[in-house]
Design a protein around this motif. Structure first.
Motif, PDB file in Angstrom:
ATOM      1  N   LEU A 180      16.004  64.169 -67.112  1.00  0.00           N
ATOM      2  CA  LEU A 180      16.943  64.384 -68.171  1.00  0.00           C
ATOM      3  C   LEU A 180      17.217  62.887 -68.798  1.00  0.00           C
ATOM      4  O   LEU A 180      17.302  61.774 -68.057  1.00  0.00           O
ATOM      5  CB  LEU A 180      18.189  65.068 -67.990  1.00  0.00           C
ATOM      6  N   LEU A 212      24.688  70.518 -64.076  1.00  0.00           N
ATOM      7  CA  LEU A 212      24.145  70.769 -65.357  1.00  0.00           C
ATOM      8  C   LEU A 212      24.733  71.824 -66.320  1.00  0.00           C
ATOM      9  O   LEU A 212      25.038  71.536 -67.402  1.00  0.00           O
ATOM     10  CB  LEU A 212      22.543  70.914 -65.186  1.00  0.00           C
ATOM     11  N   THR A 239      21.680  58.044 -67.757  1.00  0.00           N
ATOM     12  CA  THR A 239      22.618  58.259 -68.794  1.00  0.00           C
ATOM     13  C   THR A 239      22.497  56.851 -69.696  1.00  0.00           C
ATOM     14  O   THR A 239      22.683  55.842 -69.069  1.00  0.00           O
ATOM     15  CB  THR A 239      23.988  58.370 -68.228  1.00  0.00           C
ATOM     16  N   CYS A 253      19.061  62.483 -63.818  1.00  0.00           N
ATOM     17  CA  CYS A 253      19.501  62.117 -65.308  1.00  0.00           C
ATOM     18  C   CYS A 253      19.792  60.572 -65.461  1.00  0.00           C
ATOM     19  O   CYS A 253      20.505  59.881 -64.751  1.00  0.00           O
ATOM     20  CB  CYS A 253      20.831  62.869 -65.371  1.00  0.00           C
ATOM     21  N   MET A 295      20.684  61.704 -71.059  1.00  0.00           N
ATOM     22  CA  MET A 295      21.972  61.815 -71.661  1.00  0.00           C
ATOM     23  C   MET A 295      22.445  60.902 -72.365  1.00  0.00           C
ATOM     24  O   MET A 295      22.557  59.693 -71.820  1.00  0.00           O
ATOM     25  CB  MET A 295      22.850  62.411 -70.467  1.00  0.00           C
ATOM     26  N   LEU A 345      21.725  65.610 -75.212  1.00  0.00           N
ATOM     27  CA  LEU A 345      20.923  65.758 -73.848  1.00  0.00           C
ATOM     28  C   LEU A 345      19.536  66.193 -73.901  1.00  0.00           C
ATOM     29  O   LEU A 345      19.137  67.044 -74.772  1.00  0.00           O
ATOM     30  CB  LEU A 345      21.577  66.799 -73.000  1.00  0.00           C
ATOM     31  N   THR A 376      27.886  70.519 -67.554  1.00  0.00           N
ATOM     32  CA  THR A 376      27.760  69.235 -68.603  1.00  0.00           C
ATOM     33  C   THR A 376      27.476  70.011 -69.929  1.00  0.00           C
ATOM     34  O   THR A 376      27.985  69.790 -71.047  1.00  0.00           O
ATOM     35  CB  THR A 376      26.614  68.415 -68.128  1.00  0.00           C
ATOM     36  N   TYR A 411      27.901  65.576 -62.543  1.00  0.00           N
ATOM     37  CA  TYR A 411      26.754  65.195 -61.572  1.00  0.00           C
ATOM     38  C   TYR A 411      27.090  65.803 -60.535  1.00  0.00           C
ATOM     39  O   TYR A 411      27.796  66.271 -59.814  1.00  0.00           O
ATOM     40  CB  TYR A 411      26.808  63.615 -61.490  1.00  0.00           C
ATOM     41  N   VAL A 457      15.392  66.532 -72.403  1.00  0.00           N
ATOM     42  CA  VAL A 457      14.765  66.755 -71.129  1.00  0.00           C
ATOM     43  C   VAL A 457      13.354  66.477 -71.444  1.00  0.00           C
ATOM     44  O   VAL A 457      12.667  66.542 -72.492  1.00  0.00           O
ATOM     45  CB  VAL A 457      14.713  68.387 -70.703  1.00  0.00           C
TER      46      VAL A 457
END
Length: 160
Positions: free
Chosen positions: A104, A60, A41, A39, A106, A95, A63, A71, A97
């Motif tokens: 991901l 996930l 961020t 991910c 985010m 978020l 979140t 995480y 994908v």
């Protein structure tokens, strides 16, 4: 916010065809052999990369459920609610994908000191590697890439 022990991990992703995984609207994360996916961020307002972390099914799901960054700490082998100790909680605004659902991005707004890195920096990516260096000439050097330190880690975490 703490994890609700009754909160289930993300259900096992359905088996989808490649076409459905890449073009459909069913979320079916493809976790790696270690049970995580990456991910990236970023700051919701500036787009600055703040950190790269890893999520397992439970983090996930938390979140998505709570709207805050959770995480899986691969080094500590434990669930990690970003900001639980420092107060720098990540409030998720979006978020995304990727095409094959194994990574991901985010977007977050950081509360508290407004810093993500445990060093007190806004971003974990506060140094850059200047290109054109030759490892044969000695250690590859880093340079500061800007940003600011928002807190002293020893004040927040109680250790130098």
């Amino acid at each position: 916010m703490t994890a609700d022990p009754a909160s289930p991990a993300l259900a096992a992703p359905p088996t989808l065809s490649k076409a459905d995984r890449e073009g459909g609207l069913v979320f079916s994360p493809k976790f790696g052999p270690d049970g995580t996916l990456t991910c990236v961020t970023v700051d919701a307002d500036s787009g600055q990369v703040l950190m790269v972390g890893h999520m397992n099914a439970e983090s996930l799901a938390l979140t998505i459920e709570t709207g805050e960054g959770w995480y899986w700490s691969r080094s500590r082998q434990e669930l990690w609610h970003k900001g639980a100790t420092s107060g720098n909680v990540q409030k998720v605004t979006e978020l995304r994908v990727d095409c094959d659902q194994d990574a991901l991005v985010m977007a977050v707004r950081v509360e508290g000191h407004g810093a993500t890195c445990h060093t007190g920096q806004v971003s974990c990516f506060y140094r850059r590697v200047p290109l054109g260096q030759r490892a044969a000439d000695g250690p590859v050097r880093l340079e500061h890439a800007g940003g600011e330190r928002r807190f002293d880690p020893s004040d927040v975490y109680g250790k130098p």
